[in-house]
Design a protein around this motif. Structure first.
Motif, PDB file in Angstrom:
ATOM      1  N   PHE A  11       0.845  -1.195   0.000  1.00 60.36           N
ATOM      2  CA  PHE A  11       0.000   0.000   0.000  1.00 60.36           C
ATOM      3  C   PHE A  11       0.876   1.239   0.000  1.00 60.36           C
ATOM      4  N   LYS A  12       0.568   2.138  -0.899  1.00 58.84           N
ATOM      5  CA  LYS A  12       1.418   3.307  -1.100  1.00 58.84           C
ATOM      6  C   LYS A  12       0.758   4.563  -0.552  1.00 58.84           C
ATOM      7  N   LEU A  13       1.611   5.411  -0.033  1.00 57.65           N
ATOM      8  CA  LEU A  13       1.143   6.682   0.517  1.00 57.65           C
ATOM      9  C   LEU A  13       0.958   7.679  -0.605  1.00 57.65           C
ATOM     10  N   GLU A  14      -0.262   8.125  -0.810  1.00 56.96           N
ATOM     11  CA  GLU A  14      -0.468   9.300  -1.645  1.00 56.96           C
ATOM     12  C   GLU A  14       0.199  10.426  -0.877  1.00 56.96           C
ATOM     13  N   PRO A  15       0.454  11.543  -1.441  1.00 59.21           N
ATOM     14  CA  PRO A  15       1.574  12.368  -1.018  1.00 59.21           C
ATOM     15  C   PRO A  15       1.681  12.750   0.445  1.00 59.21           C
ATOM     16  N   LEU A  16       0.629  12.932   1.172  1.00 56.16           N
ATOM     17  CA  LEU A  16       0.744  13.760   2.360  1.00 56.16           C
ATOM     18  C   LEU A  16       0.915  13.002   3.659  1.00 56.16           C
ATOM     19  N   HIS A  17       0.195  13.461   4.650  1.00 60.04           N
ATOM     20  CA  HIS A  17       0.573  13.167   6.027  1.00 60.04           C
ATOM     21  C   HIS A  17      -0.223  12.060   6.677  1.00 60.04           C
ATOM     22  N   HIS A  18      -0.447  10.986   6.050  1.00 66.20           N
ATOM     23  CA  HIS A  18      -1.047   9.910   6.821  1.00 66.20           C
ATOM     24  C   HIS A  18      -0.142   8.684   6.814  1.00 66.20           C
ATOM     25  N   ALA A  19       1.144   8.943   6.917  1.00 65.51           N
ATOM     26  CA  ALA A  19       2.136   7.871   6.826  1.00 65.51           C
ATOM     27  C   ALA A  19       1.934   6.798   7.882  1.00 65.51           C
ATOM     28  N   ALA A  20       1.514   7.185   9.078  1.00 63.77           N
ATOM     29  CA  ALA A  20       1.376   6.189  10.145  1.00 63.77           C
ATOM     30  C   ALA A  20       0.338   5.138   9.775  1.00 63.77           C
ATOM     31  N   TYR A  21      -0.751   5.566   9.158  1.00 63.97           N
ATOM     32  CA  TYR A  21      -1.776   4.596   8.758  1.00 63.97           C
ATOM     33  C   TYR A  21      -1.205   3.591   7.752  1.00 63.97           C
ATOM     34  N   VAL A  22      -0.436   4.106   6.808  1.00 62.89           N
ATOM     35  CA  VAL A  22       0.110   3.245   5.759  1.00 62.89           C
ATOM     36  C   VAL A  22       1.134   2.278   6.350  1.00 62.89           C
ATOM     37  N   THR A  23       2.002   2.810   7.196  1.00 62.69           N
ATOM     38  CA  THR A  23       3.010   1.957   7.820  1.00 62.69           C
ATOM     39  C   THR A  23       2.355   0.870   8.660  1.00 62.69           C
ATOM     40  N   ASN A  37      -9.587   6.856   3.813  1.00 62.80           N
ATOM     41  CA  ASN A  37     -10.254   8.136   4.048  1.00 62.80           C
ATOM     42  C   ASN A  37      -9.356   9.315   3.686  1.00 62.80           C
ATOM     43  N   HIS A  38      -8.111   9.254   4.117  1.00 68.87           N
ATOM     44  CA  HIS A  38      -7.229  10.388   3.859  1.00 68.87           C
ATOM     45  C   HIS A  38      -6.813  10.469   2.391  1.00 68.87           C
ATOM     46  N   THR A  39      -6.700   9.334   1.725  1.00 74.12           N
ATOM     47  CA  THR A  39      -6.387   9.372   0.292  1.00 74.12           C
ATOM     48  C   THR A  39      -7.487  10.121  -0.459  1.00 74.12           C
ATOM     49  N   MET A  40      -8.730   9.775  -0.130  1.00 75.40           N
ATOM     50  CA  MET A  40      -9.869  10.504  -0.713  1.00 75.40           C
ATOM     51  C   MET A  40      -9.822  11.988  -0.330  1.00 75.40           C
ATOM     52  N   PHE A  41      -9.552  12.239   0.938  1.00 81.42           N
ATOM     53  CA  PHE A  41      -9.571  13.615   1.463  1.00 81.42           C
ATOM     54  C   PHE A  41      -8.592  14.506   0.697  1.00 81.42           C
ATOM     55  N   TRP A  42      -7.369  14.008   0.485  1.00 84.55           N
ATOM     56  CA  TRP A  42      -6.382  14.826  -0.228  1.00 84.55           C
ATOM     57  C   TRP A  42      -6.795  15.020  -1.678  1.00 84.55           C
ATOM     58  N   GLN A  43      -7.440  14.006  -2.229  1.00 85.38           N
ATOM     59  CA  GLN A  43      -7.856  14.118  -3.635  1.00 85.38           C
ATOM     60  C   GLN A  43      -8.866  15.228  -3.859  1.00 85.38           C
ATOM     61  N   ILE A  44      -9.784  15.358  -2.948  1.00 86.55           N
ATOM     62  CA  ILE A  44     -10.929  16.225  -3.231  1.00 86.55           C
ATOM     63  C   ILE A  44     -10.737  17.646  -2.729  1.00 86.55           C
TER      64      ILE A  44
END
Ligand SMILES: [Fe+2]
Length: 222
Positions: free
Chosen positions: A39-51, A95-102
């Protein structure tokens, strides 16, 4: 994420922060991926969820090979040992991937097919925003307020606690707003109404329109 953690929150600060975030989002290709795993992190700040999500699935290759939306729709089938971690971190990632997108530079009003759906299903843009903001205020503690989109294009408003998402019910999300998490809420809980209202100024309606079309085409994922 930290962009809401202003020492002194003002609407101008919020909008400036979101605009900066959105600008970064538009240059996503320049960003390194943060975590090893499927699973890849879209650019921003939700790295902890991805890790944490990658850590949870690392010994579960069958899960790791599934698309995130399928994992979330089948939480009950996940190995019990990782189910809670997948729920919280997979939900947070989606959720955050969507959030950054929109979010992005203000793009005016809704456009395209989604406009008719907003009128038909949610009573028009003003009522949508009023109902959405009211729902966001009713979320106790952390959570999200969403507009879901069905395959036939029908829109609906719903809220979820914590990092839960309508994806967990097999639905698709048109847009959503994170009503908590950010440190300032701990000090300025009464500002949630301001935040919810101001947030609409940074919704990227062009992207929302793209998501709506994708949902109807069956290609919208998270
Ligand atoms: Fe957040």
């Amino acid at each position: 994420m930290s962009f809401y953690t202003f020492a002194s929150f003002t609407r101008r600060d919020f909008l400036a922060g979101c605009t900066a975030i959105a600008t970064v989002a538009l240059t996503r290709n320049a960003h390194a991926q943060a975590a090893a795993g499927p699973f890849k992190l879209e650019p921003l700040h939700h790295a902890a969820y991805v890790t944490n999500l990658n850590n949870a699935v690392k010994d579960h290759s069958a899960v790791a090979s599934m698309p995130l939306q399928d994992i979330l729709a089948k939480l009950g089938e996940m190995p019990e040992a990782i189910r809670t971690a997948v729920r919280n971190n997979g939900g947070g990632h989606a959720n955050h991937t969507m959030f950054w997108q929109i979010m992005g530079p203000a793009s005016g009003q809704p456009q395209g097919d989604v406009v008719a759906a907003i009128t038909r299903n949610l009573g028009g843009l003003q009522k949508l925003q009023d109902d959405f903001n009211a729902a966001g205020l009713r979320v106790f503690g952390s959570g999200w307020v969403f507009i879901t989109v069905a395959r036939d294009g029908k829109l609906a408003l719903e809220t979820k606690p914590n990092q839960d998402t309508p994806l967990m019910d097999g639905k698709r999300v048109l847009l959503g707003n994170d009503v908590w998490e950010h440190a300032y809420y701990l000090t300025y809980q009464n500002r949630r109404a301001d935040y919810l209202k101001a947030w609409w100024n940074v919704v990227n309606w062009a992207k929302v329109g793209e998501r709506y079309a994708a949902a109807k085409a069956g290609t919208l994922t998270i």
